[in-house]
Design a protein around this motif. Structure first.
Motif, short mmCIF file in Angstrom:
data_model
loop_
_atom_site.label_atom_id
_atom_site.label_comp_id
_atom_site.label_asym_id
_atom_site.label_seq_id
_atom_site.Cartn_x
_atom_site.Cartn_y
_atom_site.Cartn_z
N GLN A 161 -89.98 -11.07 -31.30
CA GLN A 161 -89.79 -9.70 -31.78
C GLN A 161 -91.16 -9.11 -32.14
O GLN A 161 -91.67 -9.32 -33.22
N PHE A 162 -91.75 -8.40 -31.19
CA PHE A 162 -93.03 -7.77 -31.45
C PHE A 162 -92.83 -6.54 -32.33
O PHE A 162 -91.80 -5.85 -32.23
N SER A 163 -93.80 -6.22 -33.15
CA SER A 163 -93.74 -5.01 -33.96
C SER A 163 -93.92 -3.80 -33.03
O SER A 163 -94.41 -3.92 -31.90
N ASP A 164 -93.52 -2.64 -33.52
CA ASP A 164 -93.66 -1.41 -32.72
C ASP A 164 -95.11 -1.15 -32.34
O ASP A 164 -95.40 -0.74 -31.21
N LYS A 165 -96.03 -1.41 -33.27
CA LYS A 165 -97.46 -1.20 -32.99
C LYS A 165 -97.92 -2.08 -31.84
O LYS A 165 -98.65 -1.65 -30.95
N VAL A 166 -97.50 -3.34 -31.87
CA VAL A 166 -97.90 -4.29 -30.82
C VAL A 166 -97.31 -3.86 -29.48
O VAL A 166 -98.00 -3.88 -28.45
N LEU A 167 -96.05 -3.45 -29.47
CA LEU A 167 -95.42 -3.01 -28.23
C LEU A 167 -96.13 -1.80 -27.63
O LEU A 167 -96.33 -1.74 -26.41
N VAL A 168 -96.53 -0.87 -28.47
CA VAL A 168 -97.26 0.30 -27.99
C VAL A 168 -98.58 -0.13 -27.35
O VAL A 168 -98.95 0.33 -26.26
N ASN A 169 -99.29 -1.04 -28.02
CA ASN A 169 -100.57 -1.50 -27.47
C ASN A 169 -100.40 -2.32 -26.20
O ASN A 169 -101.23 -2.23 -25.30
N ILE A 170 -99.33 -3.08 -26.11
CA ILE A 170 -99.06 -3.82 -24.86
C ILE A 170 -98.85 -2.83 -23.72
O ILE A 170 -99.40 -3.00 -22.63
N GLU A 171 -98.05 -1.81 -23.96
CA GLU A 171 -97.80 -0.80 -22.91
C GLU A 171 -99.09 -0.08 -22.53
O GLU A 171 -99.34 0.17 -21.35
N ARG A 172 -99.93 0.24 -23.50
CA ARG A 172 -101.21 0.88 -23.22
C ARG A 172 -102.10 -0.04 -22.39
O ARG A 172 -102.73 0.40 -21.41
N ALA A 173 -102.14 -1.31 -22.76
CA ALA A 173 -102.96 -2.29 -22.02
C ALA A 173 -102.45 -2.45 -20.60
O ALA A 173 -103.24 -2.55 -19.65
N LYS A 174 -101.14 -2.46 -20.43
CA LYS A 174 -100.57 -2.60 -19.07
C LYS A 174 -100.93 -1.41 -18.20
O LYS A 174 -101.20 -1.57 -17.00
N ARG A 175 -100.91 -0.22 -18.79
CA ARG A 175 -101.30 0.97 -18.01
C ARG A 175 -102.77 0.89 -17.59
O ARG A 175 -103.13 1.28 -16.49
N LYS A 176 -103.61 0.37 -18.48
CA LYS A 176 -105.04 0.32 -18.19
C LYS A 176 -105.40 -0.85 -17.28
O LYS A 176 -106.19 -0.69 -16.34
N TYR A 177 -104.84 -2.06 -17.56
CA TYR A 177 -105.27 -3.27 -16.85
C TYR A 177 -104.23 -3.83 -15.88
O TYR A 177 -104.54 -4.75 -15.13
N GLY A 178 -103.03 -3.32 -15.94
CA GLY A 178 -101.98 -3.80 -15.04
C GLY A 178 -101.10 -4.85 -15.71
O GLY A 178 -101.55 -5.60 -16.57
N ASP A 179 -99.85 -4.89 -15.27
CA ASP A 179 -98.85 -5.81 -15.83
C ASP A 179 -99.28 -7.27 -15.72
O ASP A 179 -99.20 -8.02 -16.69
N GLU A 180 -99.71 -7.66 -14.53
CA GLU A 180 -100.02 -9.07 -14.29
C GLU A 180 -101.13 -9.58 -15.21
O GLU A 180 -100.99 -10.65 -15.82
N MET A 181 -102.20 -8.81 -15.34
CA MET A 181 -103.32 -9.26 -16.17
C MET A 181 -102.90 -9.38 -17.64
O MET A 181 -103.21 -10.36 -18.31
N VAL A 182 -102.19 -8.38 -18.14
CA VAL A 182 -101.77 -8.39 -19.55
C VAL A 182 -100.78 -9.52 -19.79
O VAL A 182 -100.88 -10.25 -20.79
#
Length: 80
Positions: free
Chosen positions: A33-54
């Motif tokens: 259960q990730f916190s909302d802040k962590v989920l937002v940052n994961i989504e931001r990282a995926k947009r920048k670096y791609g799903d596979e890398m993240v």
């Protein structure tokens, strides 16, 4: 849509089966259960670096963190 009585009965039976399957679906609970802040940052990282890398980076960090724990005596057949 026109249908014969036989087609109507087949459709009704199929629809009942689909509804029954839907009603018996188990809820998919996330492992972590990730916190909302962590989920937002994961989504931001995926947009920048791609799903596979993240995904690879998160898996590497979690794998390393879990290696610090003594898990050899855990019975995997026990209920959650």
């Amino acid at each position: 849509m026109k249908a014969t009585e036989i087609e109507r009965k087949r459709f009704d039976k199929s629809l009942d089966e689909i509804i029954d399957l839907f009603n018996n679906i188990e809820t998919d609970e996330p492992v972590i259960q990730f916190s909302d802040k962590v989920l937002v940052n994961i989504e931001r990282a995926k947009r920048k670096y791609g799903d596979e890398m993240v995904n690879d980076k998160i898996n590497t960090v979690v794998h390393e963190m879990l290696s610090w724990l003594d898990l050899d005596d855990v019975d995997e057949s026990e209920n959650k």
